[in-house]
Design an enzyme around this catalytic site. Structure first.
Site, PDB file in Angstrom:
ATOM      1  N   HIS A  63       0.826  -1.213   0.000  1.00 16.54           N
ATOM      2  CA  HIS A  63       0.000   0.000   0.000  1.00 16.54           C
ATOM      3  C   HIS A  63       0.853   1.252   0.000  1.00 16.54           C
ATOM      4  CE1 HIS A  63       0.112  -1.390   4.287  1.00 16.54           C
ATOM      5  NE2 HIS A  63       0.486  -0.151   4.475  1.00 16.54           N
ATOM      6  N   HIS A 109       7.265   6.406   5.558  1.00 15.10           N
ATOM      7  CA  HIS A 109       6.615   6.039   4.303  1.00 15.10           C
ATOM      8  C   HIS A 109       5.958   7.293   3.727  1.00 15.10           C
ATOM      9  CE1 HIS A 109       3.432   5.808   7.351  1.00 15.10           C
ATOM     10  NE2 HIS A 109       2.673   6.279   6.364  1.00 15.10           N
ATOM     11  N   HIS A 111       2.554   8.923   1.071  1.00 12.03           N
ATOM     12  CA  HIS A 111       1.251   8.772   0.409  1.00 12.03           C
ATOM     13  C   HIS A 111       1.276   9.736  -0.767  1.00 12.03           C
ATOM     14  CE1 HIS A 111      -0.498   6.738   4.016  1.00 12.03           C
ATOM     15  NE2 HIS A 111       0.386   7.503   4.635  1.00 12.03           N
ATOM     16  N   GLU A 121      -2.586  13.304   2.682  1.00  7.87           N
ATOM     17  CA  GLU A 121      -3.673  12.860   3.572  1.00  7.87           C
ATOM     18  C   GLU A 121      -4.211  14.083   4.315  1.00  7.87           C
ATOM     19  OE1 GLU A 121      -2.288   9.164   5.677  1.00  7.87           O
ATOM     20  OE2 GLU A 121      -3.482   8.363   4.031  1.00  7.87           O
ATOM     21  N   HIS A 134       5.379  10.454   6.142  1.00  2.71           N
ATOM     22  CA  HIS A 134       5.052  10.148   7.543  1.00  2.71           C
ATOM     23  C   HIS A 134       6.197   9.409   8.213  1.00  2.71           C
ATOM     24  CE1 HIS A 134       0.465  10.282   6.583  1.00  2.71           C
ATOM     25  NE2 HIS A 134       0.972  11.488   6.842  1.00  2.71           N
ATOM     26  N   THR A 213      -3.906   6.143   9.672  1.00  2.00           N
ATOM     27  CA  THR A 213      -4.776   6.456   8.534  1.00  2.00           C
ATOM     28  C   THR A 213      -5.018   5.227   7.649  1.00  2.00           C
ATOM     29  OG1 THR A 213      -2.961   7.024   7.044  1.00  2.00           O
ATOM     30  CG2 THR A 213      -3.843   8.804   8.442  1.00  2.00           C
ATOM     31  N   THR A 214      -4.466   4.078   8.093  1.00  2.00           N
ATOM     32  CA  THR A 214      -4.779   2.829   7.392  1.00  2.00           C
ATOM     33  C   THR A 214      -5.261   1.826   8.445  1.00  2.00           C
ATOM     34  OG1 THR A 214      -2.568   1.957   7.749  1.00  2.00           O
ATOM     35  CG2 THR A 214      -2.927   3.144   5.687  1.00  2.00           C
TER      36      THR A 214
HETATM   37  N1  LIG Z   1      -0.357   6.686   7.712  1.00  4.95           N
HETATM   38  S1  LIG Z   1       0.085   6.087   9.119  1.00  4.95           S
HETATM   39  O1  LIG Z   1       1.272   6.780   9.627  1.00  4.95           O
HETATM   40  O2  LIG Z   1      -1.036   6.069  10.020  1.00  4.95           O
HETATM   41  C1  LIG Z   1       0.583   4.416   8.860  1.00  4.95           C
HETATM   42  C2  LIG Z   1       0.367   3.839   7.624  1.00  4.95           C
HETATM   43  C3  LIG Z   1       0.785   2.518   7.405  1.00  4.95           C
HETATM   44  C4  LIG Z   1       1.410   1.786   8.436  1.00  4.95           C
HETATM   45  C5  LIG Z   1       1.807   0.378   8.122  1.00  4.95           C
HETATM   46  O3  LIG Z   1       1.769  -0.508   8.997  1.00  4.95           O
HETATM   47  O4  LIG Z   1       2.168   0.130   6.960  1.00  4.95           O
HETATM   48  C6  LIG Z   1       1.636   2.395   9.688  1.00  4.95           C
HETATM   49  S2  LIG Z   1       2.408   1.585  11.014  1.00  4.95           S
HETATM   50  O5  LIG Z   1       3.754   1.257  10.619  1.00  4.95           O
HETATM   51  O6  LIG Z   1       2.251   2.433  12.159  1.00  4.95           O
HETATM   52  N2  LIG Z   1       1.636   0.212  11.304  1.00  4.95           N
HETATM   53  C7  LIG Z   1       0.251   0.318  11.703  1.00  4.95           C
HETATM   54  C8  LIG Z   1      -0.412  -1.047  11.630  1.00  4.95           C
HETATM   55  C9  LIG Z   1       0.026  -1.873  12.770  1.00  4.95           C
HETATM   56  C10 LIG Z   1      -0.618  -1.749  14.017  1.00  4.95           C
HETATM   57  C11 LIG Z   1      -0.225  -2.568  15.070  1.00  4.95           C
HETATM   58  C12 LIG Z   1       0.818  -3.475  14.892  1.00  4.95           C
HETATM   59  C13 LIG Z   1       1.455  -3.581  13.641  1.00  4.95           C
HETATM   60  C14 LIG Z   1       1.061  -2.775  12.573  1.00  4.95           C
HETATM   61  C15 LIG Z   1       1.216   3.715   9.882  1.00  4.95           C
HETATM   62 ZN   LIG Z   2       1.026   7.399   6.507  1.00  2.89          ZN
END
Ligand SMILES: NS(=O)(=O)c1ccc(C(=O)O)c(S(=O)(=O)NCCc2ccccc2)c1
Ligand SMILES: [Zn+2]
Length: 275
Positions: A63, A109, A111, A121, A134, A213-214
């Site tokens: 993604h 990462h 967007h 976003e 981000h 946001t995901t």
């Molecule tokens: N746009 S954002 O900063 O909110 C964001 C987007 C994607 C991810 C991701 O996991 O890829 C992430 S993450 O690296 O924080 N992972 C979130 C999903 C996750 C939750 C709990 C445990 C493992 C992964 C954050």
């Molecule tokens: Zn993000």
């Protein structure tokens, strides 16, 4: 408009079915209206200390793409061989700003959109930027990222807008790695990268309580959105858009429009660190 299909899943309008938090009280992103933000003189300056030795690798996660950092004390993750590893003396950390305590960088990462009129976003007075960076950090008062992600003060994400302009030499190392991670699941080594070099000159910011946001859209993020954008050129944007959502052997689908639109503010306060 019809819900856009995004490879490997459906778009943001369908998330509420599986993730009820999608309609929660502190969802992200939001539209930031600078005139309605409250200047808070008690907000500290952001202190960002990145140690480039902590970079682990770069991954196409289907993604977006992310650059991962060594962020855990779990020794098993560092002992990749019987040869004893030098203990990491310090991590890449975020302190100050609206947060208390020490937050550790996990990954950064981006967007972006299918064209320059969309992609970010967060929006400013309703304006979308073509891209948004981000940097995801977690509160080290919790034992791991996964635990922190479940707590209201568990995560802090620094957001940086990218606007179309001159080519940004600081993005070049990231862009050069993208050829090796074109499809979902591909990763490659990526060493000694200091993400501080991606930040703008000013660290003035807006901050508010929000969420991932995901999916799983967890409401555990203190958002810190920098006021000053950094630049990216049309050719560099095209490089981002050449990545694929899809894996090897699947019908190719270009990785574009991987952003969630702004969500209702629901009475939240947006504070500014600057006048
Ligand atoms: N746009 S954002 O900063 O909110 C964001 C987007 C994607 C991810 C991701 O996991 O890829 C992430 S993450 O690296 O924080 N992972 C979130 C999903 C996750 C939750 C709990 C445990 C493992 C992964 C954050
Ligand atoms: Zn993000």
């Amino acid at each position: 408009r019809g819900e856009q299909r995004r490879a490997g899943g459906l778009g943001p309008d369908t998330w509420a079915a599986d993730f009820p938090l999608a309609n929660g009280p502190r969802q992200s992103p939001i539209n930031i209206i600078p005139k309605e933000a409250h200047y808070d003189p008690s907000l500290k300056a952001l202190k960002i200390r990145y140690d480039p030795s902590n970079t682990k690798g770069i991954l196409n996660n289907g993604h977006s793409f992310q650059v991962d950092f060594v962020d855990d004390t779990d020794s098993s993750s560092q002992q990749t061989s019987t040869v004893p590893h030098p203990v990491i003396l310090y991590y890449t950390t975020l302190t100050g700003g609206p947060i208390s305590g020490v937050y550790r960088l996990k990954q950064f990462h981006f967007h972006w959109g299918g064209s320059d009129n969309r992609g970010s976003e967060h929006t400013l007075n309703g304006i979308k930027f073509p891209c948004e960076l981000h940097l995801v950090h977690w509160n080290t008062k919790y034992p791991s990222f996964g635990e922190a992600a479940e707590k209201p003060d568990g995560l802090a994400v620094v957001g940086v807008f990218l606007k179309i302009g001159a080519a940004n030499p600081r993005l070049q190392k990231v862009l050069d790695a993208l050829d090796a991670i074109k499809t979902k699941g591909k990763q490659t080594t990526f060493a000694n990268f200091d993400p501080k070099t991606l930040l703008p000159g000013s660290l003035d910011y807006w901050t508010y309580e929000g969420s991932l946001t995901t999916p799983p859209l967890l409401e555990s993020v203190t958002w810190i959105v920098l006021k000053e954008p950094i630049s990216i050129s049309p050719a560099q944007m095209a490089k981002f858009r050449s990545l694929l959502f899809t894996g090897d052997g699947e019908a190719p689908c270009y990785m574009v429009d991987n952003y969630r639109p702004p969500q209702p503010l629901k009475g939240r306060l947006v504070r500014a660190s600057f006048k």
